[in-house]
Design a protein around this motif. Sequence first.
Motif, PDB file in Angstrom:
ATOM      1  N   PRO A 345       0.836  -1.091   0.120  1.00 17.80           N
ATOM      2  CA  PRO A 345       0.033   0.086   0.031  1.00 17.80           C
ATOM      3  C   PRO A 345       0.868   1.081  -0.039  1.00 17.80           C
ATOM      4  CG  PRO A 345      -0.021  -1.018   2.191  1.00 17.80           C
ATOM      5  CD  PRO A 345       0.592  -1.866   1.495  1.00 17.80           C
ATOM      6  N   PHE A 346       1.700   1.244  -0.942  1.00 16.32           N
ATOM      7  CA  PHE A 346       2.781   2.541  -1.191  1.00 16.32           C
ATOM      8  C   PHE A 346       2.241   3.272  -2.419  1.00 16.32           C
ATOM      9  CE2 PHE A 346       6.482   4.560  -2.213  1.00 16.32           C
ATOM     10  CZ  PHE A 346       7.439   4.553  -1.130  1.00 16.32           C
ATOM     11  N   LYS A 347       1.573   4.257  -2.105  1.00 18.78           N
ATOM     12  CA  LYS A 347       1.364   5.296  -3.160  1.00 18.78           C
ATOM     13  C   LYS A 347       2.067   6.178  -3.594  1.00 18.78           C
ATOM     14  CE  LYS A 347      -3.205   4.539  -0.966  1.00 18.78           C
ATOM     15  NZ  LYS A 347      -4.767   5.223  -0.640  1.00 18.78           N
ATOM     16  N   GLY A 348       2.429   6.274  -4.803  1.00 22.48           N
ATOM     17  CA  GLY A 348       3.230   7.399  -5.690  1.00 22.48           C
ATOM     18  C   GLY A 348       4.542   6.807  -5.844  1.00 22.48           C
ATOM     19  N   GLU A 349       5.523   7.645  -6.368  1.00 26.97           N
ATOM     20  CA  GLU A 349       7.025   7.176  -6.679  1.00 26.97           C
ATOM     21  C   GLU A 349       7.760   7.036  -5.322  1.00 26.97           C
ATOM     22  OE1 GLU A 349       8.778   6.560  -9.822  1.00 26.97           O
ATOM     23  OE2 GLU A 349       6.727   5.744  -9.773  1.00 26.97           O
ATOM     24  N   GLY A 350       7.328   8.141  -4.442  1.00 33.73           N
ATOM     25  CA  GLY A 350       8.248   7.867  -2.970  1.00 33.73           C
ATOM     26  C   GLY A 350       9.322   8.788  -3.159  1.00 33.73           C
ATOM     27  N   GLY A 351       9.619   9.431  -1.990  1.00 32.52           N
ATOM     28  CA  GLY A 351      10.834  10.538  -2.260  1.00 32.52           C
ATOM     29  C   GLY A 351      12.258   9.519  -1.951  1.00 32.52           C
ATOM     30  N   GLU A 352      13.342   9.841  -2.618  1.00 32.31           N
ATOM     31  CA  GLU A 352      14.414   9.050  -2.516  1.00 32.31           C
ATOM     32  C   GLU A 352      15.504   9.666  -1.445  1.00 32.31           C
ATOM     33  OE1 GLU A 352      14.143   8.277  -7.403  1.00 32.31           O
ATOM     34  OE2 GLU A 352      15.755   9.721  -6.618  1.00 32.31           O
TER      35      GLU A 352
END
Length: 416
Positions: A345-352
């Motif tokens: 349930p991980f939405k979007g690209e996510g910050g690196e």
Amino acid sequence: MTVPQDNALKKSLVIGGGVVGLNIALALQAQGFHVTLCDSGSRDSASYGNAGHIATEQAEPLASMATVKSAWRRWFMRGGALSLPPQGFFAWLPFSLRLLAAAQPKRFAQGNVALKSLLAQAMPAWQRRVADIGVPDLLCEDGHFVVWETPESAARGLSSWSAADTGTATLRPVTDDEMAQLSALTQKKIHGAIRFIGTAQIADTRRMLETLGERFIERGGRYLFERVEKMIIRKGSAWAVLSGGEQLTADTVVIAAGIGSKPLLEGLGESVPMIAERGYHIQTPDHGWPKGFPPVVFEDRSMIVTGFEHGLRAASFVEFNQVDAAPDPRKWTRLRKHVGDLGLPFKGEGGEWIGTRPTLPDYLPAIGRSDRADNLFYAFGHQHLGLTLGAVTGEIVADMLKSGRAPEAFGLKRFK
């Protein structure tokens, strides 16, 4: 807070504002020291980007023959987490040879005893610390899960963990309810899972660091957001030279600057065979991870997923490299692929994020007193266990400065 009077007029300078340095600063204040803390304010240290896991189960040093023998299966190019980039050759080759020496059975056994003794104190020290700073909810003592995606890996993983020395932590098969909860997090079938008892999570690494810093200042600490460029010796005492040109010293100087401790001490002639062991994570504030659910290790993918107050984080990789090498974007791509393949349930690209674990060849920290100057001490090199050992390291350093006795097992002389 009651302050002992025997150190009430003594001053201490702590170099490094990560979880280790902040815990040292607070522990010294409790002993009556007037403390100045110097830190550049960078957020690329492992203190900011780690998995938030209090890993009391990792009592066996990673410098082991088991690690050496299994390394080929863990190569990044084979889909694993271990990365030895060509540009880091002159860093990781000598480090690897030292690791191989440390992995020999006799040295491994000695390291196991030393690390196990530290980890046995880790949870009680964190319990004392969160109570001391008034945020007991920061420490979530709910253990963590390890899951496997095939019957074969489940059998191997369970056998391996059952035979491992996990210190004060214990493990058990998951219950039916726990398996249902885990299965609801992923679209992949889980073929096996265990739950560790006696491990924990920091509810939010950002809040932890901010609160530690706030309490330090509230208790009279001086916080300088400035880089220490080098150390010098003057009349037998260590002085720190700041980026702005100011020079500072104190009755005691503690270098706790993670990977930055290496150039500071080597500039004084110490031998510090430490490498930049770099990790990567992606994080999203928008997710469907259940609130308060413990961290989950997807062992087939060497990835840990942790829900924090400010986001869901997926972390992995052991990259031995130069400190200033450019990030490898393929690793963030692979993390996103893992997250997508699992249907988390991980939405979007996510910050690196990329950060550096300060790692010594025997996978033990360096805690001790330098013979280069009368007032110089150090505490760094906690590899994957900086968060886990942060609070107890603070207590050990405070005791060392008060008593003058350094823990022999962790001194830098072991590398001579």
